[in-house]
Design a protein around this motif. Sequence first.
Motif, PDB file in Angstrom:
ATOM      1  N   GLY A   1       0.780  -1.229   0.000  1.00  8.67           N
ATOM      2  CA  GLY A   1       0.000   0.000   0.000  1.00  8.67           C
ATOM      3  C   GLY A   1       0.811   1.278   0.000  1.00  8.67           C
ATOM      4  N   THR A   2       2.156   1.187   0.065  1.00  7.73           N
ATOM      5  CA  THR A   2       2.944   2.406  -0.108  1.00  7.73           C
ATOM      6  C   THR A   2       2.644   3.052  -1.458  1.00  7.73           C
ATOM      7  N   SER A   3       2.109   2.248  -2.375  1.00  6.45           N
ATOM      8  CA  SER A   3       1.772   2.768  -3.701  1.00  6.45           C
ATOM      9  C   SER A   3       0.709   3.854  -3.642  1.00  6.45           C
ATOM     10  N   CYS A   4      -0.036   3.947  -2.532  1.00  2.63           N
ATOM     11  CA  CYS A   4      -1.008   5.040  -2.390  1.00  2.63           C
ATOM     12  C   CYS A   4      -0.301   6.387  -2.440  1.00  2.63           C
ATOM     13  N   GLY A   5       0.839   6.482  -1.754  1.00  2.00           N
ATOM     14  CA  GLY A   5       1.586   7.730  -1.798  1.00  2.00           C
ATOM     15  C   GLY A   5       2.110   8.018  -3.187  1.00  2.00           C
ATOM     16  N   ASP A   6       2.595   6.992  -3.871  1.00  2.00           N
ATOM     17  CA  ASP A   6       3.056   7.165  -5.251  1.00  2.00           C
ATOM     18  C   ASP A   6       1.916   7.639  -6.151  1.00  2.00           C
ATOM     19  N   ALA A   7       0.712   7.100  -5.920  1.00  2.00           N
ATOM     20  CA  ALA A   7      -0.438   7.487  -6.736  1.00  2.00           C
ATOM     21  C   ALA A   7      -0.815   8.946  -6.498  1.00  2.00           C
ATOM     22  N   VAL A   8      -0.747   9.401  -5.246  1.00  2.45           N
ATOM     23  CA  VAL A   8      -1.002  10.811  -4.956  1.00  2.45           C
ATOM     24  C   VAL A   8      -0.034  11.688  -5.753  1.00  2.45           C
ATOM     25  N   ASN A   9       1.226  11.306  -5.758  1.00  2.00           N
ATOM     26  CA  ASN A   9       2.226  12.076  -6.502  1.00  2.00           C
ATOM     27  C   ASN A   9       1.922  12.087  -7.999  1.00  2.00           C
ATOM     28  N   ALA A  10       1.494  10.943  -8.526  1.00  2.00           N
ATOM     29  CA  ALA A  10       1.179  10.856  -9.957  1.00  2.00           C
ATOM     30  C   ALA A  10      -0.011  11.743 -10.301  1.00  2.00           C
ATOM     31  N   VAL A  11      -1.046  11.710  -9.475  1.00  2.00           N
ATOM     32  CA  VAL A  11      -2.234  12.538  -9.730  1.00  2.00           C
ATOM     33  C   VAL A  11      -1.853  14.012  -9.739  1.00  2.00           C
ATOM     34  N   ALA A  12      -1.043  14.417  -8.763  1.00  2.00           N
ATOM     35  CA  ALA A  12      -0.614  15.817  -8.703  1.00  2.00           C
ATOM     36  C   ALA A  12       0.220  16.192  -9.916  1.00  2.00           C
ATOM     37  N   ALA A  13       1.117  15.297 -10.343  1.00  2.00           N
ATOM     38  CA  ALA A  13       1.961  15.576 -11.509  1.00  2.00           C
ATOM     39  C   ALA A  13       1.125  15.767 -12.766  1.00  2.00           C
ATOM     40  N   LEU A  14      -0.026  15.092 -12.829  1.00  2.00           N
ATOM     41  CA  LEU A  14      -0.911  15.178 -13.994  1.00  2.00           C
ATOM     42  C   LEU A  14      -1.964  16.266 -13.846  1.00  2.00           C
ATOM     43  N   ARG A  15      -1.811  17.103 -12.835  1.00  2.00           N
ATOM     44  CA  ARG A  15      -2.734  18.224 -12.582  1.00  2.00           C
ATOM     45  C   ARG A  15      -4.144  17.743 -12.282  1.00  2.00           C
ATOM     46  N   GLY A  16      -4.219  16.660 -11.498  1.00  2.00           N
ATOM     47  CA  GLY A  16      -5.497  16.185 -10.995  1.00  2.00           C
ATOM     48  C   GLY A  16      -5.693  16.635  -9.560  1.00  2.00           C
ATOM     49  N   ARG A  17      -6.772  16.155  -8.937  1.00  2.00           N
ATOM     50  CA  ARG A  17      -7.091  16.504  -7.549  1.00  2.00           C
ATOM     51  C   ARG A  17      -6.980  15.233  -6.708  1.00  2.00           C
ATOM     52  N   PRO A  18      -5.859  15.027  -5.996  1.00  2.00           N
ATOM     53  CA  PRO A  18      -5.688  13.783  -5.230  1.00  2.00           C
ATOM     54  C   PRO A  18      -6.553  13.766  -3.971  1.00  2.00           C
ATOM     55  N   ILE A  19      -7.205  12.630  -3.737  1.00  2.00           N
ATOM     56  CA  ILE A  19      -8.008  12.399  -2.537  1.00  2.00           C
ATOM     57  C   ILE A  19      -7.524  11.097  -1.917  1.00  2.00           C
ATOM     58  N   GLY A  20      -7.010  11.165  -0.701  1.00  5.20           N
ATOM     59  CA  GLY A  20      -6.493   9.975  -0.038  1.00  5.20           C
ATOM     60  C   GLY A  20      -7.540   9.343   0.858  1.00  5.20           C
ATOM     61  N   SER A  21      -8.050   8.195   0.439  1.00  8.60           N
ATOM     62  CA  SER A  21      -9.008   7.470   1.271  1.00  8.60           C
ATOM     63  C   SER A  21      -8.278   6.872   2.471  1.00  8.60           C
ATOM     64  N   LEU A  22      -8.810   7.088   3.656  1.00 13.55           N
ATOM     65  CA  LEU A  22      -8.184   6.597   4.880  1.00 13.55           C
ATOM     66  C   LEU A  22      -8.640   5.172   5.175  1.00 13.55           C
ATOM     67  N   ARG A  23      -7.693   4.321   5.495  1.00 17.23           N
ATOM     68  CA  ARG A  23      -8.025   2.966   5.941  1.00 17.23           C
ATOM     69  C   ARG A  23      -8.258   3.028   7.448  1.00 17.23           C
ATOM     70  N   VAL A  24      -9.502   2.912   7.848  1.00 20.97           N
ATOM     71  CA  VAL A  24      -9.928   3.123   9.237  1.00 20.97           C
ATOM     72  C   VAL A  24     -10.598   1.856   9.757  1.00 20.97           C
ATOM     73  N   SER A  25     -10.361   1.505  11.003  1.00 18.84           N
ATOM     74  CA  SER A  25     -11.036   0.328  11.576  1.00 18.84           C
ATOM     75  C   SER A  25     -10.964   0.363  13.093  1.00 18.84           C
TER      76      SER A  25
END
Length: 363
Positions: free
Chosen positions: A235-259
Amino acid sequence: MAAVLRWRYGTVTNIRNSWRGSCEVDVTIEARTPDDRTEAKALAYTHMVGQPQVGDRVLLNCNALAKGLGTGGYAMIIALPDRLPPDDDRPGHIVKARYTPQQAMMLAVDEEDSPHRAAMTEVDHIDGMPVIVADLHSALAPTLAGVLADRPDASVAYVMTDGGALPAWFSRTLDGLSAQLAGVVTTGQTLGGDLEATNIHTGLIAARQVLRADITIVSQGPGNLGTGTTWGFSGTSCGDAVNAVAALRGRPIGSLRVSDADARGRHVGVSHHSLTAYGRVALAPADLPLPLGLAPELDAKVRDQLDGLPDLHRIVEVSTEGLVERMRELPVRLSTMGRGLDADLGYFLACAAAGRHAANLLS
């Protein structure tokens, strides 16, 4: 020399179930050791090995079966050696599962032979599209429910990363949600989506430009790798995905894994997976939706943990009114780590809240 695969022969005795790209069967296994199981469920990816029939002799990989794995605890059918499928001479030269015995030749959405090549080269960004990034594949369905609760007309795509299962065909959730998704893009080493992409960047552009998505959900496929260490999880890839979305001028939203239902302390409140991915891997700012209406003790713990994240991110409180009902209406069964909606309500509410927040960003 011993092999890293547990090779076995078996015979198909029953066809159990089929969904898009997959066929589940019963097999009798020819034992090689006293510890071998002789009866088991097996899974065939029909686009790779063909359609099994009762009586077929099959070549199996029994690693997951021997290890007693949960999500992937099948004997995997490698081939129907006595009834090989015909060749598929479709265009495309992108190889996935590269340099393995089952490497597959696919047509990538961004390569020259693709009918979508022009659309993929017209722009190099995603024009502000909200993109929800989630750790687990189980987040897909409740996140989609959260989007559609407020924007039933929204076009939602799914981009699958290669931290879990590589074939999209393994996911029954994708099969069940096919009518509600604009499409599936498999990226990196994953395969079997409606579109194949070289990496997450071209996958996101394909979601926007080819599937015409208003919102995209990104997660790994079924099955999650974790070692219980700070950095040792897929799941470290979530952080990589946030970076990719930002690089592509998107709006990153990080879903929290909560329990508050997970027996492992590192996943209680906000999972250490989310805290590490968003707190230490993500280098670009993201919205982190905080669902209102969590159980009081869980809510207090989550807020305390989020206070420790970098100021880089924006915590957004999101109403969860009506979301449980929308999740119950989904055509697929909700489950995370073996727990259903009522057993781990906080987890599913956090996912649905991320979807609702994305919907509210649409103009």
